[in-house]
Design an enzyme around this catalytic site. Structure first.
Site, PDB file in Angstrom:
ATOM      1  N   GLY A 112      -6.034  12.613   9.073  1.00 41.47           N
ATOM      2  CA  GLY A 112      -6.557  11.197   9.322  1.00 41.47           C
ATOM      3  C   GLY A 112      -7.783  10.610   9.639  1.00 41.47           C
ATOM      4  O   GLY A 112      -8.683  11.407  10.052  1.00 41.47           O
ATOM      5  N   GLU A 114      -3.738  21.257   0.853  1.00 38.29           N
ATOM      6  CA  GLU A 114      -3.059  20.730  -0.292  1.00 38.29           C
ATOM      7  C   GLU A 114      -3.845  20.316  -1.236  1.00 38.29           C
ATOM      8  O   GLU A 114      -3.386  20.011  -2.409  1.00 38.29           O
ATOM      9  CB  GLU A 114      -2.488  19.553   0.521  1.00 38.29           C
ATOM     10  CG  GLU A 114      -3.245  18.310   0.958  1.00 38.29           C
ATOM     11  CD  GLU A 114      -3.657  18.540   2.463  1.00 38.29           C
ATOM     12  OE1 GLU A 114      -4.344  17.335   2.842  1.00 38.29           O
ATOM     13  OE2 GLU A 114      -3.779  19.594   2.865  1.00 38.29           O
ATOM     14  N   ASP A 136      10.945   6.416 -16.091  1.00 34.68           N
ATOM     15  CA  ASP A 136      11.688   5.937 -14.900  1.00 34.68           C
ATOM     16  C   ASP A 136      13.100   5.456 -15.181  1.00 34.68           C
ATOM     17  O   ASP A 136      14.031   5.778 -14.745  1.00 34.68           O
ATOM     18  CB  ASP A 136      10.902   5.117 -13.782  1.00 34.68           C
ATOM     19  CG  ASP A 136       9.733   5.883 -13.300  1.00 34.68           C
ATOM     20  OD1 ASP A 136       9.464   6.954 -13.520  1.00 34.68           O
ATOM     21  OD2 ASP A 136       8.826   5.265 -12.943  1.00 34.68           O
ATOM     22  N   LYS A 168       7.027  11.311  -9.459  1.00 34.33           N
ATOM     23  CA  LYS A 168       6.955  11.097 -10.831  1.00 34.33           C
ATOM     24  C   LYS A 168       7.170  12.342 -11.645  1.00 34.33           C
ATOM     25  O   LYS A 168       7.958  12.441 -12.772  1.00 34.33           O
ATOM     26  CB  LYS A 168       5.547  10.493 -11.324  1.00 34.33           C
ATOM     27  CG  LYS A 168       5.447   9.944 -12.907  1.00 34.33           C
ATOM     28  CD  LYS A 168       6.008   8.575 -12.748  1.00 34.33           C
ATOM     29  CE  LYS A 168       5.969   8.076 -14.376  1.00 34.33           C
ATOM     30  NZ  LYS A 168       6.611   6.582 -14.187  1.00 34.33           N
TER      31      LYS A 168
END
Length: 535
Positions: free
Chosen positions: A71, A187, A243, A391
């Site tokens: 953060g 990550e 989608d 996605k």
């Protein structure tokens, strides 16, 4: 990123998923969503929640592990975000990343201060304790740093796991309580040993099993759709993108003829796409589609409009009008199916809940245009089976249930379509020019087998004319901009170094075959500072 202030209402949480969940508490990091994606790459389910999530809410979810994100704040700031301090006594493994590690240290009795030297970018990680979190992580591996604060003193019971040249406490652990912290970002792709570290936390520390699979999701989703819908009818606005197409396939497998797919042809799609879409669903997929022909209406509402936001607004409003008219004609319907994905859930706290039933209700249509709102008196209950997926996961689901690659790997296409790839006023003539030019771009790329090498590749028509010469005659015609980009998620993008022979072939064909064009230029702007689309 907008943080959620409460757990989202969700009709699709399953017992299977809940047993194998890693929760990410978001402190405003740009990488929180990426952490969730990396966890899912290990075939373990993950969710991003607000740092305000209480211990009681966490206990309801029963996660196998908790990750505190990075953060922008400093833990010693007056208004710094803090998690519920009872989290440390849950007996659940916790991994703090960057700010998350500093918060762990600060709340458990250690100290954090401004570093003499910040650390940004790549750094070599030197391992002092290669057990647990750092098993199979190479000593000296590269990790991505982004911090101006550092741990000054560790809380009682914590040990040093690793350091860098500038950061003495780059990784820490309280092995008995299974509390871990890293000052870097495992990550991101720049962290070479990052995924190994994440796998260690997920598998060895949290003892998760790889149960988050495409097959398991499809099986659970179909069962839950049937249980929720019963004998009711569902309406889906079909756009032809991955989608809505995946959603149509999934719903049709679950409820068959109770599903009605509506395709509103606003006249801004690419050459042959509307006809191809309807034929594909009717003849190959055997999923009926109501084809609403509304090209003249949409072109009329943006006549003379040059401002891109006004174009979007008018197209969205007209779409809603057509949608309302057709849904009343074809209805009644109890449910509206939307292709909401997990990033939409993370980034929006706008959850609309019926106070009587607790069901989410539709106050906006997302699946086709991403703009506009449905009339409040046109109330559907929402069914959003894809709302837990990223996605790339949607693409995997699409392939697993039989969706052809031409749809699954289709480049992203904006809801307003070619109307925002024509800068300025949109006319029938300009649409015809752009359709022909765009068709050539896609045809040449496909013929060379390069389609999947690009995130997006398309043509843009500029509202200017330039001088040219053809057959010894002076021309005064439009230029076409060729835009090809590479990206992982569309949030950032780089212009693609397309082969020169491809660029030459595209330029030659457009100038020779598309009447009204005498020049082709190539956009070499990255995002940022530019955007992928021109409007």
């Amino acid at each position: 990123m907008t943080l959620q202030t409460q757990l989202p209402p969700d009709a699709y949480t399953t017992e299977h998923i809940t047993r194998q969940m890693i929760v990410i508490l978001d402190f405003g990091s740009q990488y929180s969503e990426l952490i969730a994606r990396r966890i899912r790459e290990t075939q373990v389910y993950s969710e991003v929640l607000s740092y305000r999530t209480t211990v009681e809410q966490l206990q309801q979810l029963n996660p196998k592990g908790i990750i505190l994100s990075g953060g922008p704040s400093s833990v010693y700031d007056d208004n710094a975000p803090h998690c519920d301090p009872k989290i440390w006594d849950l007996g659940i493994p916790v991994l703090g990343v960057c700010y998350g590690m500093q918060l762990m240290v600060e709340q458990l009795g250690g100290s954090v201060e401004r570093a003499l030297r910040g650390e940004y970018g790549k750094a070599s990680l030197y391992i002092d304790d290669p057990t647990d979190l750092l098993t199979n992580v190479d000593d000296g591996t590269t990790m991505w740093m982004s911090h101006g604060d550092s741990v000054k003193a560790l809380p009682d019971g914590f040990e040093l796991l690793a350091h860098t040249d500038n950061t003495p406490c780059a990784a820490i652990a309280h092995h008995e309580r299974k509390l871990y912290g890293v000052q870097f970002h495992p990550e991101v792709v720049h962290s070479i040993g990052g995924l190994a570290l994440i796998r260690n936390f997920v598998y060895h520390v949290c003892c998760c099993e790889p149960t988050w699979t495409t097959e398991a999701f499809v099986e659970d989703a179909i069962r839950e759709i049937r249980a929720r819908i019963g004998e009711k009818r569902v309406l889906l606005a079909l756009s032809g993108g991955v989608d809505s197409s995946t959603l149509a396939f999934l719903l049709h497998q679950a409820i068959g003829d109770q599903l009605t797919c509506m395709f509103i042809d606003q006249g801004f799609m690419r050459k042959y796409e509307p006809e191809r879409l309807v034929k594909l669903f009717h003849e190959q997929f055997h999923i009926p589609v109501v084809h609403v022909q509304a090209r003249d209406r949409f072109l009329a509402v943006i006549e003379g409009i040059s401002d891109p936001e006004e174009k979007r607004k008018r197209i969205g409003h007209e779409f809603i009008q057509v949608f309302e008219e057709e849904s009343k004609r074809l209805g009644p319907f109890d449910y509206l199916a939307q292709g909401t994905l997990y990033p939409d859930v993370i980034e929006s706290a706008d959850t609309n809940v019926d106070p009587k039933t607790g069901e989410r209700v539709a106050v906006k249509i997302k699946s086709h245009h991403n703009v506009g709102g449905l009339p409040k008196d046109l109330r559907f209950k929402l069914v959003e089976p894809l709302r837990k997926l990223f996605k790339d996961e949607v693409r995997k689901v699409g392939l697993s249930i039989g969706l052809p690659e031409e749809i699954v790997k289709r480049h992203p296409f904006p809801g307003p379509g070619l109307a925002i790839r024509i800068l300025g006023e949109v006319t029938a003539e300009k649409l015809s020019i752009l359709r022909d030019a765009d068709f050539i771009v896609r045809q040449e790329i496909n013929q060379r087998g390069l389609y999947n090498d690009f995130w997006q590749a398309f043509a843009v028509l500029l509202p200017i004319r330039s001088v040219g010469v053809m057959g010894d005659q002076r021309t005064y015609a439009y230029p076409i901009v060729l835009r090809c980009v590479s990206s992982e998620d569309g949030m950032t993008a780089d212009w693609s170094r397309a082969p020169y022979d491809l660029l030459e072939a595209i330029s030659t064909r457009i100038v020779n075959e598309v009447k009204g064009v005498n020049r082709v230029v190539y956009d070499i702007t990255s995002k940022p500072p530019g955007t992928i689309e021109w409007e």
